[in-house]
Enzyme design. Structure first.
Site, PDB file in Angstrom:
ATOM      1  N   HIS A 182       0.825  -1.206   0.000  1.00 26.27           N
ATOM      2  CA  HIS A 182       0.000   0.000   0.000  1.00 26.27           C
ATOM      3  C   HIS A 182       0.860   1.258   0.000  1.00 26.27           C
ATOM      4  CE1 HIS A 182      -3.405  -2.548   1.846  1.00 26.27           C
ATOM      5  NE2 HIS A 182      -3.688  -2.304   0.595  1.00 26.27           N
ATOM      6  N   CYS A 488      -4.629  -1.190 -18.826  1.00 26.35           N
ATOM      7  CA  CYS A 488      -4.872  -0.287 -17.700  1.00 26.35           C
ATOM      8  C   CYS A 488      -4.082  -0.662 -16.454  1.00 26.35           C
ATOM      9  CB  CYS A 488      -6.366  -0.230 -17.371  1.00 26.35           C
ATOM     10  SG  CYS A 488      -7.047  -1.800 -16.804  1.00 26.35           S
TER      11      CYS A 488
END
Length: 529
Positions: A182, A488
């Protein structure tokens, strides 16, 4: 002055950083117990409540993926299941700090030994929660690194990253960590240089440090000649970024005149506030997992989120991915606990297995489709039957809305290409309105190397011939069948990977907003002829 030493690490976020190396980890601070179980229980409850209040303030000041991360910590702090084991230890005679430390250490170990990559990654969040409550219990001041410092630790927590002022520069150097963590995602979004897996680094105080996160190199107490060379390289990189920013509003085009569509990836509607729609061709991926961070969202909440992005796009395409829960993104009341979640009930598989939840999202999407150029794509499609079921559900719910007199429209329905079975035989999904290649999952499945595991980060290479071969296969089929194909995943945001991606036949990329200018610059230097 210590002698110069150099170390190498894995690049998690590119760039250059120079400053004092600041260690985030400190020794244990003594806790003065009252000796009374009732008093200790009260202290612990108060510290947990104070920690939750701090985290709530932090969550309110962030958006996108950062908010999702912090909201997880807030949910944990507000869950009695987290505090009950510690309070039980207090009742048996332990002081508040010792009980909290022992209980959280046990729960953290459970997370660390989980079969789920997601839960192993969340062990960092538990450590963050543990440290925050202990700091409050012991009255320890939160560490405040100096402006421009390079933060050093075994690992770094999301709240430590988000609580630091990065406006003066700086960087991150970790002994462990992962490029897919993260914090690494947050660092890339803010262009904060970050290296992980820097083995052997042991600073002697706040030594001056150079972080070259383009070559993966750290130099402690560098000689003046090394500093001068480093600053020249950093200045050249800044000049490149400045030049790239100058062409950000121009259409992307290769050196030999081939136009390339460049869209942006967004994790929440808040992100569009800082993006000029003139700099991109629309949204190539809008994730919807942010909606499920605090539970199952209702129809109106989803509708308003989609409308906000469509209104901003002003007629340019917005590709919204239906909820990609499961894998490394569990949602209470929606996902299931599995021994191997990346190969389990996730993406479209999960949505179809929970139609009562999926229906709410579909209603919101159909209603929002009237407001702009909306396209919808399904994640983790493996077989054509999944696509047919999803399309049928969209059709049935459109009929319901029509019967209710609710305005709506039918958007084109495409798929993510991230399962090797689809990339090998894309003709099986020829009915899809468009393909969007998810390079993160496709690469990890092809290379059998988890994208969340820093020890195999070197294998997670989108430019490996096997991965590029599959991307070429999808691009070639799309061109033959008249099906638009884009990419993407993170690879589209990597200037070094863009030449190889365009060589596969791709003519459309969706990138991180922070990398938009650099992606266009990389495209402008490619010759396809």
């Amino acid at each position: 002055m210590p002698s110069p030493r150099s170390f190498t690490g894995t690049i998690a976020s590119r760039g250059y950083a120079e400053g004092p190396l600041f260690a985030l980890e400190v020794g244990t601070v003594a806790y003065r117990t009252s000796g009374e179980p009732e008093t200790e229980a009260g202290r612990l409850k108060d510290a947990i409540a104070a920690a939750a209040a701090e985290v709530a303030i932090l969550a309110a000041s962030t958006g996108g993926e950062a908010a999702e991360i912090i909201e997880f910590q807030l949910a944990m702090l507000e869950d009695d299941a987290l505090s009950e084991p510690a309070l039980s230890l207090v009742a048996e005679g332990a002081d508040a700090a010792a009980a909290w430390h022992a209980a959280l250490a046990e729960q953290t170990q459970i997370y660390l030994t989980s079969d789920s990559e997601y839960f192993r990654a969340r062990a960092t969040d538990l450590g963050d929660i543990s440290d925050r409550v202990l700091r409050i219990l012991t009255g320890t001041d939160e560490l405040k690194p100096p402006p421009g410092a390079v933060l050093f630790a075994t690992d770094i927590t999301p709240s430590q990253f988000l609580g630091h002022d990065w406006s003066h520069g700086g960087g991150i150097v970790l002994l462990r960590g992962s490029p897919a963590s993260h914090v690494a995602m947050l660092a890339r979004a803010r262009r904060i240089p970050m290296l992980v897996g820097v083995a052997g680094l042991a600073p002697e105080g706040e030594e001056p440090v150079l972080v070259d996160a383009e070559l993966g190199r750290v130099t402690l107490s560098p000689e003046q000649g090394a500093v001068s060379g480093f600053r020249s390289e950093a200045a050249a990189a800044l000049q490149v970024l400045t030049e790239a920013s100058a062409i950000a509003t121009r259409p992307a085009m290769t050196a030999d005149g081939t136009p390339i569509a460049v869209h942006v990836n967004i994790a929440s509607p808040d992100e569009v506030d800082t993006i000029d729609i003139a700099t991109c061709d629309g949204v190539g991926l809008m994730r919807t997992e942010f909606l499920y961070g605090s539970g199952l969202p209702d129809e109106e909440t989803q509708y308003m989120a989609y409308r906000r992005v469509l209104d901003w796009a002003a007629g340019k395409p917005v590709v919204i991915r239906t909820v990609d829960a499961g894998g490394d993104k569990p949602v209470p009341g929606f996902t299931v606990d599995e021994s191997n979640p990346f190969l389990g009930l996730r993406g479209i598989r999960l949505a179809l297995a929970r139609p009562h939840i999926f229906r709410t999202q579909i209603r919101a999407l159909l209603r929002a489709a009237r407001a702009g150029n909306l396209k919808v794509m399904f994640p983790m499609v493996s077989v054509v039957g999944e696509y047919h079921k999803a399309v049928s559900l969209f059709g049935a719910i459109a009929d319901e809305l029509a019967a209710e007199g609710v305005p709506h429209a039918a958007p084109p329905l495409g798929i993510m290409v991230e399962v090797p079975a689809v990339a090998i035989a894309p003709e099986q999904l020829h009915e899809a309105a468009f393909f969007s290649i998810g390079s993160n999952d496709l690469t990890q499945y092809v290379m059998a190397a988890s994208r969340d595991n820093g020890t195999v980060a070197n294998l997670n290479d989108v430019t490996h011939p096997a991965v590029l071969s599959l991307i070429t296969n999808v691009a070639r089929f799309g061109a033959q069948a008249g099906i638009p194909v884009s990419l993407c995943g993170d690879a589209g945001s990597d200037p070094a990977a863009i030449p190889a991606l365009l060589a596969t036949g791709l003519r459309s990329l969706s990138v991180s907003p922070a990398q938009l200018a650099m992606a266009k610059r990389a495209i402008s230097s490619v010759r396809l002829g």
